[in-house]
Design a protein around this motif. Sequence first.
Motif, mmCIF file in Angstrom:
data_model
loop_
_atom_site.group_PDB
_atom_site.id
_atom_site.type_symbol
_atom_site.label_atom_id
_atom_site.label_comp_id
_atom_site.label_asym_id
_atom_site.label_seq_id
_atom_site.Cartn_x
_atom_site.Cartn_y
_atom_site.Cartn_z
ATOM 1 N N LEU A 48 46.368 39.537 48.437
ATOM 2 C CA LEU A 48 46.457 39.516 47.131
ATOM 3 C C LEU A 48 46.133 40.886 46.415
ATOM 4 O O LEU A 48 46.604 41.126 45.348
ATOM 5 C CB LEU A 48 45.193 38.489 46.694
ATOM 6 N N SER A 49 45.183 41.558 47.033
ATOM 7 C CA SER A 49 44.759 42.958 46.605
ATOM 8 C C SER A 49 46.142 43.796 46.729
ATOM 9 O O SER A 49 46.075 44.922 46.027
ATOM 10 C CB SER A 49 43.838 43.542 47.604
ATOM 11 N N MET A 50 47.109 43.551 47.611
ATOM 12 C CA MET A 50 48.043 44.454 47.784
ATOM 13 C C MET A 50 49.216 44.113 46.862
ATOM 14 O O MET A 50 50.450 44.636 46.928
ATOM 15 C CB MET A 50 48.497 44.391 49.402
ATOM 16 N N GLY A 51 48.979 43.144 45.902
ATOM 17 C CA GLY A 51 50.138 42.520 44.910
ATOM 18 C C GLY A 51 50.823 41.244 45.318
ATOM 19 O O GLY A 51 51.858 41.140 44.717
ATOM 20 N N ALA B 63 38.960 37.346 41.982
ATOM 21 C CA ALA B 63 38.545 37.809 40.682
ATOM 22 C C ALA B 63 37.070 38.566 40.611
ATOM 23 O O ALA B 63 37.103 39.348 39.922
ATOM 24 C CB ALA B 63 38.113 36.372 39.812
ATOM 25 N N ASP B 64 36.006 38.052 41.468
ATOM 26 C CA ASP B 64 35.093 38.695 41.393
ATOM 27 C C ASP B 64 35.221 40.261 41.953
ATOM 28 O O ASP B 64 34.518 41.026 41.464
ATOM 29 C CB ASP B 64 34.063 37.988 42.397
ATOM 30 N N SER B 65 36.070 40.329 42.917
ATOM 31 C CA SER B 65 36.147 41.634 43.605
ATOM 32 C C SER B 65 37.002 42.654 42.538
ATOM 33 O O SER B 65 36.727 43.809 42.613
ATOM 34 C CB SER B 65 37.011 41.533 44.765
ATOM 35 N N LYS B 66 38.044 41.857 41.715
ATOM 36 C CA LYS B 66 38.658 42.707 40.914
ATOM 37 C C LYS B 66 37.613 43.241 39.695
ATOM 38 O O LYS B 66 37.624 44.589 39.243
ATOM 39 C CB LYS B 66 39.806 42.030 40.268
ATOM 40 N N VAL B 67 36.661 42.320 39.136
ATOM 41 C CA VAL B 67 35.738 42.759 38.187
ATOM 42 C C VAL B 67 34.749 43.809 38.804
ATOM 43 O O VAL B 67 34.407 45.036 38.033
ATOM 44 C CB VAL B 67 34.824 41.564 37.855
ATOM 45 N N LYS B 68 34.474 43.910 40.091
ATOM 46 C CA LYS B 68 33.373 44.756 40.579
ATOM 47 C C LYS B 68 34.202 46.023 40.717
ATOM 48 O O LYS B 68 33.486 47.217 40.435
ATOM 49 C CB LYS B 68 33.108 44.401 41.993
ATOM 50 N N LYS B 69 35.587 46.046 41.017
ATOM 51 C CA LYS B 69 36.209 47.554 41.060
ATOM 52 C C LYS B 69 36.478 47.856 39.555
ATOM 53 O O LYS B 69 36.549 49.176 39.553
ATOM 54 C CB LYS B 69 37.664 47.176 41.535
#
Length: 91
Positions: free
Chosen positions: A59-62, A83-89
Amino acid sequence: MAVKIRLTRMGAKKKPTYRIVATDSRRKRDGKYIELIGTYEPVKDSKININEEVALKWLSMGAIPTDTVKNLFTRAGINKKFADSKVKKDK
């Protein structure tokens, strides 16, 4: 190359099981895949086995999940973690 996360059908007639795989979007449904992410057995109490680390990596690789896989990820809690990991980034 557009990578999709989708289901590949396995199992016997009238008793399906599915593999959740990362594959090139141009490949056949049951064709060669890049990496196995998990399994889904809809007949046996909707049993879902997903390797979270591999799913989050793709998911993180697109990689784009299909609608069914997106629903399975939601049931397993992977969409929330992503979604939580995207917010933290973003912070």
